[in-house]
Design a protein around this motif. Sequence first.
Motif, PDB file in Angstrom:
ATOM      1  N   CYS A 268      43.875  31.625  34.535  1.00  0.00           N
ATOM      2  CA  CYS A 268      43.160  32.418  34.631  1.00  0.00           C
ATOM      3  C   CYS A 268      43.570  33.678  34.510  1.00  0.00           C
ATOM      4  O   CYS A 268      43.422  34.738  33.431  1.00  0.00           O
ATOM      5  CB  CYS A 268      42.087  32.600  36.092  1.00  0.00           C
ATOM      6  N   ARG A 269      45.129  34.603  35.428  1.00  0.00           N
ATOM      7  CA  ARG A 269      45.693  35.439  34.730  1.00  0.00           C
ATOM      8  C   ARG A 269      46.259  35.277  34.292  1.00  0.00           C
ATOM      9  O   ARG A 269      46.635  36.284  32.430  1.00  0.00           O
ATOM     10  CB  ARG A 269      46.944  35.831  36.313  1.00  0.00           C
TER      11      ARG A 269
ATOM     12  N   GLN B 109      44.034  36.317  31.007  1.00  0.00           N
ATOM     13  CA  GLN B 109      43.619  37.653  31.538  1.00  0.00           C
ATOM     14  C   GLN B 109      44.435  38.749  30.959  1.00  0.00           C
ATOM     15  O   GLN B 109      44.235  39.282  30.641  1.00  0.00           O
ATOM     16  CB  GLN B 109      43.584  37.879  33.933  1.00  0.00           C
TER      17      GLN B 109
ATOM     18  N   TYR C 108      44.999  38.438  27.009  1.00  0.00           N
ATOM     19  CA  TYR C 108      43.541  38.808  26.181  1.00  0.00           C
ATOM     20  C   TYR C 108      43.443  40.255  26.722  1.00  0.00           C
ATOM     21  O   TYR C 108      43.047  40.669  25.823  1.00  0.00           O
ATOM     22  CB  TYR C 108      42.182  38.478  26.279  1.00  0.00           C
ATOM     23  N   THR C 109      43.927  41.398  27.408  1.00  0.00           N
ATOM     24  CA  THR C 109      43.709  42.203  28.260  1.00  0.00           C
ATOM     25  C   THR C 109      44.008  43.113  26.825  1.00  0.00           C
ATOM     26  O   THR C 109      45.200  43.084  26.009  1.00  0.00           O
ATOM     27  CB  THR C 109      45.035  42.822  29.000  1.00  0.00           C
TER      28      THR C 109
ATOM     29  N   GLU D  24      36.449  40.343  25.206  1.00  0.00           N
ATOM     30  CA  GLU D  24      36.428  39.896  26.693  1.00  0.00           C
ATOM     31  C   GLU D  24      36.784  39.554  27.776  1.00  0.00           C
ATOM     32  O   GLU D  24      36.311  39.019  29.379  1.00  0.00           O
ATOM     33  CB  GLU D  24      34.376  40.476  27.355  1.00  0.00           C
TER      34      GLU D  24
ATOM     35  N   ASP E 295      39.328  38.493  29.470  1.00  0.00           N
ATOM     36  CA  ASP E 295      40.115  39.059  30.430  1.00  0.00           C
ATOM     37  C   ASP E 295      38.937  39.474  31.666  1.00  0.00           C
ATOM     38  O   ASP E 295      39.844  39.215  32.631  1.00  0.00           O
ATOM     39  CB  ASP E 295      41.122  40.837  30.248  1.00  0.00           C
ATOM     40  N   ARG E 296      38.264  40.547  30.804  1.00  0.00           N
ATOM     41  CA  ARG E 296      37.290  40.458  32.465  1.00  0.00           C
ATOM     42  C   ARG E 296      36.757  39.725  32.864  1.00  0.00           C
ATOM     43  O   ARG E 296      36.562  38.786  33.909  1.00  0.00           O
ATOM     44  CB  ARG E 296      36.285  41.525  31.508  1.00  0.00           C
ATOM     45  N   LYS E 297      35.862  38.513  32.246  1.00  0.00           N
ATOM     46  CA  LYS E 297      35.400  37.129  32.609  1.00  0.00           C
ATOM     47  C   LYS E 297      36.635  36.463  33.008  1.00  0.00           C
ATOM     48  O   LYS E 297      36.609  35.832  34.310  1.00  0.00           O
ATOM     49  CB  LYS E 297      35.330  36.265  30.902  1.00  0.00           C
ATOM     50  N   ALA E 298      37.564  36.139  32.324  1.00  0.00           N
ATOM     51  CA  ALA E 298      38.745  35.475  33.114  1.00  0.00           C
ATOM     52  C   ALA E 298      39.222  36.054  34.768  1.00  0.00           C
ATOM     53  O   ALA E 298      39.572  35.575  35.940  1.00  0.00           O
ATOM     54  CB  ALA E 298      40.263  35.286  32.699  1.00  0.00           C
ATOM     55  N   ARG E 299      39.032  37.895  35.262  1.00  0.00           N
ATOM     56  CA  ARG E 299      39.276  38.218  36.217  1.00  0.00           C
ATOM     57  C   ARG E 299      37.937  37.505  37.761  1.00  0.00           C
ATOM     58  O   ARG E 299      37.911  37.668  38.358  1.00  0.00           O
ATOM     59  CB  ARG E 299      39.515  39.390  36.027  1.00  0.00           C
TER      60      ARG E 299
END
Length: 183
Positions: free
Chosen positions: A105-106, A109, A112-113, A118, A120-124
Amino acid sequence: MRSAWYRILWGLLFVLIDLKVEMVDILPDMLGYLLIASGLWRLQRLNGYFRLGHLSAWLLLVWSAASLFWFPEVAMGSVHMQSVKNLFILLPAVLLHTALIYGICRGIQAHYTGTESELDRKARFRLHLFMAGQLLLLILYPFMLNLDWGDMMSVIFICSLLVMVAEITVLFLVRSAGGEWNE
């Protein structure tokens, strides 16, 4: 590189689904961890989080193989944890799996930052959901030793359901990352 994402996806599916026929696991966790490790091996050059996931996948592969021979009565996906010994045997696998999901996940994130996606937001969000469920389960493990069987099963069911939903959302995240990958 897209195939690396799909290896991770299939590996996570193999780990998540325990399909057994007469005590023989049709989708062995070891094969799942091998697929995850091979997928993360190709992605680890992107950032250090994927490297953490890759290392965790290899350690889980070794742990999964060792658990078949050294402590067969405590399966990694089992719910019969009635002794402190069984909890201590299961704890390293839970922590390594948590590190694996964290690395995936990180890594997504971080990669794709700053893009239009989106992810990065979904992964967070998915990481927070998984960590909340896993943390709740880890906090409740010692207290389960003092509960009677009926109460323990309901607590385990609710916490496991939360973690499973979080893992399924991580599967969809990996699928989305593979779909949005530009060679």
